[in-house]
Write a protein that holds these residues in place. Structure first.
Motif, short mmCIF file in Angstrom:
data_model
loop_
_atom_site.label_atom_id
_atom_site.label_comp_id
_atom_site.label_asym_id
_atom_site.label_seq_id
_atom_site.Cartn_x
_atom_site.Cartn_y
_atom_site.Cartn_z
N LEU A 122 -111.64 80.38 -29.55
CA LEU A 122 -112.21 81.72 -29.38
C LEU A 122 -112.25 82.39 -30.75
O LEU A 122 -111.28 83.02 -31.19
CB LEU A 122 -111.38 82.52 -28.39
N ASP A 123 -113.38 82.25 -31.42
CA ASP A 123 -113.51 82.74 -32.79
C ASP A 123 -114.85 83.43 -33.04
O ASP A 123 -115.21 83.68 -34.18
CB ASP A 123 -113.34 81.59 -33.79
N ILE A 176 -104.12 80.32 -16.43
CA ILE A 176 -105.03 79.41 -17.12
C ILE A 176 -106.06 80.18 -17.94
O ILE A 176 -106.46 79.74 -19.03
CB ILE A 176 -105.72 78.45 -16.12
N LEU A 177 -106.49 81.34 -17.45
CA LEU A 177 -107.44 82.14 -18.23
C LEU A 177 -106.78 82.77 -19.44
O LEU A 177 -107.41 82.93 -20.50
CB LEU A 177 -108.09 83.20 -17.35
N ALA A 178 -105.50 83.11 -19.33
CA ALA A 178 -104.77 83.59 -20.51
C ALA A 178 -104.71 82.50 -21.57
O ALA A 178 -104.90 82.76 -22.77
CB ALA A 178 -103.37 84.06 -20.12
N ARG A 179 -104.44 81.26 -21.14
CA ARG A 179 -104.43 80.16 -22.10
C ARG A 179 -105.81 79.96 -22.72
O ARG A 179 -105.93 79.67 -23.92
CB ARG A 179 -103.99 78.88 -21.40
N MET A 180 -106.83 80.08 -21.90
CA MET A 180 -108.19 79.95 -22.42
C MET A 180 -108.45 80.98 -23.52
O MET A 180 -108.95 80.65 -24.61
CB MET A 180 -109.20 80.12 -21.29
N LEU A 181 -108.10 82.24 -23.25
CA LEU A 181 -108.38 83.31 -24.22
C LEU A 181 -107.51 83.19 -25.46
O LEU A 181 -107.89 83.67 -26.54
CB LEU A 181 -108.17 84.67 -23.56
N ASP A 182 -106.35 82.56 -25.33
CA ASP A 182 -105.46 82.39 -26.48
C ASP A 182 -105.70 81.09 -27.24
O ASP A 182 -104.93 80.75 -28.15
CB ASP A 182 -104.00 82.45 -26.02
N THR A 183 -106.73 80.34 -26.85
CA THR A 183 -107.08 79.11 -27.57
C THR A 183 -107.87 79.48 -28.81
O THR A 183 -109.04 79.88 -28.73
CB THR A 183 -107.88 78.17 -26.66
N VAL A 184 -107.25 79.38 -29.96
CA VAL A 184 -107.83 79.80 -31.23
C VAL A 184 -107.59 78.72 -32.27
O VAL A 184 -106.78 77.82 -32.07
CB VAL A 184 -107.22 81.14 -31.70
N PRO A 185 -108.29 78.78 -33.39
CA PRO A 185 -108.02 77.81 -34.46
C PRO A 185 -106.56 77.84 -34.88
O PRO A 185 -105.89 78.88 -34.82
CB PRO A 185 -108.94 78.28 -35.59
N LYS A 186 -106.05 76.69 -35.31
CA LYS A 186 -104.62 76.58 -35.63
C LYS A 186 -104.21 77.48 -36.78
O LYS A 186 -103.01 77.79 -36.93
CB LYS A 186 -104.26 75.13 -35.95
N SER A 187 -105.16 77.95 -37.57
CA SER A 187 -104.83 78.83 -38.69
C SER A 187 -104.61 80.27 -38.26
O SER A 187 -104.19 81.11 -39.07
CB SER A 187 -105.97 78.79 -39.73
N VAL A 188 -104.89 80.58 -37.00
CA VAL A 188 -104.82 81.96 -36.51
C VAL A 188 -103.52 82.18 -35.75
O VAL A 188 -103.14 81.38 -34.89
CB VAL A 188 -106.02 82.28 -35.59
N THR A 189 -102.83 83.27 -36.06
CA THR A 189 -101.64 83.69 -35.33
C THR A 189 -101.95 84.97 -34.58
O THR A 189 -102.31 85.99 -35.20
CB THR A 189 -100.44 83.92 -36.26
#
Length: 602
Positions: free
Chosen positions: A88-89, A282-295
């Motif tokens: 999600l970027d 599961i939707l929270a996990r979906m929305l929190d799926t971001v590139p590994k460089s992002v905190t």
């Protein structure tokens, strides 16, 4: 009784952690919290009203919530768990020409979101907030929100699932996104509880109506709500989901996915409470799926009290301080008409510096009650907001150092002080001030501009800003400038990041110990913000995140009356009365200096 107790504890868990952790000012937290729970920009433009309450589009009759949720999934689906890229970027805005992302709904959703990103709230955060609103406005759970997503300015990888693909391809696509087989089934079921398939997008599944210009939409289930009908109707054989029932067996992707574990996951989702809980997770996990460089940030929760729109500035040749104090009010409780909410502040200079002898006070010039529908999230929590707005004249020889609020219900209860954890709401400097009411934006059609600039696009409009700042006499700055940012640009071709130089403007008379400087900037976006700086004697004074949404077009509000009184013992230092008081659906909560008192009134 049990339901009321459980919901009250949930509200407490949502609100209580930040009674301690939050400190004003926190520009990013304030902006994210404001958009999520107030549903709007600082100028009142409402994102929430585009989707709430569970809206359909006027022309196409498509489900706006379904389009917003689908937009978020397709943006996330570029994630590659193997190398940590994508997610999600915001890359989807550059990917709408791909077969996996075609359709009018994507373009309309892009238009819905374009005007809302700014320096503190990324495009990807807007997409996530939109998905959270979409689910909740149609009766779904409140998905926890964490902010801090970082936008990309290029397209991402491919691999968003398409209905004609086989099960092995779908399973691998979801694996790369970070989801196993059961989670794949959950995501599809949770995503397809709203919306449907359009004839314009998939004529091989839904035949168009030759007598209408609008597409035909075949909904996935029999309700618009975020419920488990998509599951139960599938299990009992009554489903109308064309991705299950179509005679075109190549396209029945939902059927292949749902039955891939012999319907085990679908049977578990047939319980309504389980469906809501699993979809929330599961939707929270979906929305929190971001590139590994992002905190990402910690969860953004509702602030029970909040200071907003605070600024020391000039209006009509007078130095004023403006601020708003937001109180949270239960929908099912009547606000106390006898309540007084008083602003207190200390001088910065002179004999009464830091309230050494005298304290200034004022009552609000206006009180505004928000509609509970300002955001579906806030309404679901059972709250609305009361906003106490202040405009007070400031003597520039005394200025203002810090402020706080006292709430007196005039009902025999103790007066409550809100003071930012005991330190007061501190004004860190008064050397350089942005002056919105002396600044102006001119909207110019780009067709009238003959030159090409990096901060203009070839279509739409350019905003030309004439900006004014004030510098306190004696500062003697070597440089006055602003860092200007605008990311709310149509189609997001680039971010605007420029420096604006300000020069002394003798045509504006000096007043109240300040001289005025002017500068100009152009932006193709609609949300330019400024970090205004004055460099002087090795020090830089700054006003951060000054927004330009409302400038000289702002309505003038006459400052209120100031009362000066003898400072009470402790007012300038500890200022510790109650901090803060929450009344949450029958829960009385006091968070005080060293502990907490919880009184459940059920």
């Amino acid at each position: 009784m049990h339901s009321h107790f459980a919901s009250s504890l949930y509200l407490l868990s949502l609100l209580a952690p930040f009674s301690f952790a939050y400190t004003w000012p926190s520009p990013q937290y304030d902006a994210l919290e404001g958009l999520l729970f107030e549903g709007r920009r600082s100028d009142g433009s409402s994102l929430a009203s585009l989707v709430h309450p569970c809206r359909k589009r006027g022309a196409t009759l498509a489900s706006v919530p379904a389009e917003w949720l689908r937009f978020a999934f397709h943006d996330m689906a570029t994630h590659n768990v193997d190398d940590g890229t994508g997610g999600l970027d915001g890359s989807i805005v550059y990917e709408l020409g791909r077969p996996e992302n075609f359709g009018l709904g994507f373009n309309q959703t892009l238009s819905d979101f374009e005007a809302y990103p700014n320096k503190q709230v990324s495009r990807a955060d807007i997409i996530a907030i939109g998905a959270i609103m979409a689910v909740n406005t149609c009766g779904g759970p409140i998905i926890p929100f964490r902010g801090g997503r970082v936008d990309t300015w290029v397209g991402g990888g491919t691999g968003t699932p398409e209905p004609q693909e086989d099960l092995a391809t779908h399973t691998e696509s979801f694996r790369k996104q970070g989801f196993n087989q059961a989670e794949m089934i959950q995501l599809v079921a949770c995503g397809h509880t709203m919306g449907g398939v359009r004839s314009a997008d998939f004529p091989q599944l839904v035949a168009p109506d030759p007598n209408s210009v609008n597409p035909v939409i075949e909904d996935f289930d029999t309700t618009m709500d975020f419920d488990n009908k998509v599951v139960t109707e599938y299990l009992d054989g009554s489903t109308q989901n064309v991705l299950v029932t179509s005679p075109n067996k190549t396209m029945v992707s939902d059927l292949r996915i749902f039955q891939s574990d012999n319907n085990s996951t679908m049977h578990s989702l047939s319980d309504a409470a389980v469906f809501q809980s699993e979809c929330q997770s599961i939707l929270a996990r979906m929305l929190d799926t971001v590139p590994k460089s992002v905190t990402l940030t910690d969860e953004i929760t509702l602030l029970p009290t909040k200071v907003t729109a605070s600024q020391l500035t000039f209006e009509r040749n007078q130095l004023v301080y403006k601020t708003s104090f937001r109180l949270t009010q239960p929908i099912n409780a009547t606000a106390n008409d006898n309540r007084n909410v008083t602003l207190f502040w200390c001088d910065r200079y002179g004999d009464n510096k830091n309230c050494a002898g005298k304290t200034n006070t004022a009552l609000p010039v206006k009180t505004v009650a928000d509609d509970p529908n300002v955001s579906p999230i806030t309404k679901s929590l059972g709250y609305y907001f009361l906003n106490y707005n202040y405009v007070v004249p400031i003597d520039s020889t005394a200025s203002i150092a810090k402020f706080w609020f006292e709430v007196d219900e005039h009902d025999g209860s103790k007066v409550t002080t809100y003071n930012n954890g005991g330190s007061g709401y501190v004004i860190d400097q008064d050397q350089v001030l942005f002056i919105p009411m002396s600044s102006h934006a001119t909207i110019i059609a780009n067709s009238t501009i003959t030159q090409t600039y990096t901060n203009r696009v070839g279509d739409g409009y350019t905003r030309h800003y004439d900006l004014v700042v004030a510098v306190r006499d004696g500062t003697n700055p070597s440089r006055v400038y602003a860092e200007a940012t605008d990311v709310a640009i149509q189609n997001f071709p680039f971010p605007l990041n420029i420096e604006v130089e300000f020069t002394a403007n003798s045509s504006i008379p000096a007043q109240s110990g300040y001289s005025f400087y002017s500068g100009s900037a152009d932006s193709a976006g609609v949300q330019m913000s400024l970090d205004v700086h004055a460099d002087a004697s090795g020090q830089t004074y700054t006003q951060t995140f000054m927004q330009t949404l409302v400038l000289d077009n702002a309505p003038y509000v006459k400052p209120g009356t100031v009362t000066v009184s003898t400072t009470k013992t402790g007012a300038a230092g500890r200022m510790e009365i109650w901090n803060p008081l929450l009344v949450l659906s029958g829960i009385f909560v006091y968070f005080g200096g060293g502990g907490a008192l919880l009184d459940l009134v059920l």
